[in-house]
Design an enzyme around this catalytic site. Sequence first.
Site, PDB file in Angstrom:
ATOM      1  N   ASP A  89       0.840  -1.201   0.000  1.00 36.56           N
ATOM      2  CA  ASP A  89       0.000   0.000   0.000  1.00 36.56           C
ATOM      3  C   ASP A  89       0.875   1.250   0.000  1.00 36.56           C
ATOM      4  OD1 ASP A  89      -2.358   1.780   0.762  1.00 36.56           O
ATOM      5  OD2 ASP A  89      -3.288  -0.195   0.896  1.00 36.56           O
ATOM      6  N   HIS A 107      -3.658   5.757   3.319  1.00 35.67           N
ATOM      7  CA  HIS A 107      -4.392   4.569   2.913  1.00 35.67           C
ATOM      8  C   HIS A 107      -3.803   3.312   3.551  1.00 35.67           C
ATOM      9  CE1 HIS A 107      -6.117   1.610   0.002  1.00 35.67           C
ATOM     10  NE2 HIS A 107      -7.141   2.449   0.033  1.00 35.67           N
ATOM     11  N   SER A 145     -11.526  -1.246  -0.754  1.00 33.58           N
ATOM     12  CA  SER A 145     -10.263  -1.313  -0.010  1.00 33.58           C
ATOM     13  C   SER A 145     -10.516  -1.814   1.401  1.00 33.58           C
ATOM     14  CB  SER A 145      -9.624   0.081   0.066  1.00 33.58           C
ATOM     15  OG  SER A 145      -8.953   0.412  -1.107  1.00 33.58           O
TER      16      SER A 145
END
Length: 423
Positions: A82, A114, A291
């Site tokens: 990520d 994120h 996600s």
Amino acid sequence: MEVLRGRPRTRAAGRRVPGKAPRRLTALVLALAAAAGPALCGPATAHADDIRGREQWVLDAVSAGKAWKVTRGKGVTVAVLDSGVDGSHPDLAGSVTTGPDLIHSVAPKPGRLHGTWMSSLIAAHGHGSGDGIIGIAPESRVLSVRTIADPDEPGYKTFRDRPEYRSSLAKAIRYAADHGADVINMSLGGPDASEPERSAVAYAIAKGVVVVASAGNDGDSKSPKKVDRNGIVRLSYPAAFPGVIGVAAVNRHGTPAKFSDRNASVLVAAPGEEVVGAGPDDGYWVGEGTSQAGAIVSGVAALVRAKYPDMAPALVAQAISTSARHRPAGGWDELVGFGEVDAAAALTAASKLRGYQDVTAGRPGRFDDGPVNPVQVERHPPGLIFLGGWIGVAALFGLAGALITTTLLILRIRGRGNTDAEA
């Protein structure tokens, strides 16, 4: 965020919960929320000690509390490929190993938003007395490999097409597989299949790593480039690669999220709307996307591997999919796959499958109907095999001789017949 290769699969609805964000991140969230519409622009008033309450519906939806009576994920490492992870966040402190930054040459200033968010859904342990985020596998560890960038990082729109950026995912998968990952989480993806990424996924699975990827957020798209005339979203990668657990998103009612991709890469679904998680600088964020759903399923996979560390990736996927709840009428569909993941039920299903792994390894195993032994291969001494070979050669020559003798005899008989006819 639209779904392109190497982009995170959290929608533009992310916003910080509470308001302690650095100025740069606060400006980004306000801009994204304004673009998303008035429904997402309300003030974030929650405090840090309200976070667990806001998260509770997700834990309940996947039966996390019941699963924790069996295991909390101790001993398992989940590689989070990520945008980087803030391992100093109190909910993740001591649980994060920072691996290589594979895109530093083109994106030198990690955002880590994120990646921290996804990691907290997997392995956060909270802090204090019931405060903060607790992940689905709170005793597992995270291996952070920076593979993508957050959209607010400087130069994001220009460096995404650089070779260093586009090749990072395949490298990250192989790194994770070679450095102790039991599960790989990829809350990212795009519409194109890459041969290096396909090979890297196959490499990881062959090494026994469970691979999870988000299916994408184009379910409500009207673009013909993204959906066909039936509204089905085109295949998404790496979720659609063989052996990968592709994850769609559902809301708190267990129904498909409107944005979640509809395609054949979906194996199961998990909560993906209004999901709260940790962010950099001790913050918390709430938003939507596949996600989040993918990270939650990675947490469930971590629980299964903690209880059954030698279980093959295909069997882990089978345990997760066959135990899913809210199953569609036909058993499977392109919206939620086999249904919404249930951590406790997945552990129960895995207990019934564990014997298969031992049999494939050539050792006695146990199935539901009792002990089963592997197939035994007859072994012969080398001399006997050598003798058998010569016997086979002799038999071959004997057969050839018999065919030749028979042919000559037939010709001789025919010759006599012709002589008699002439006479």
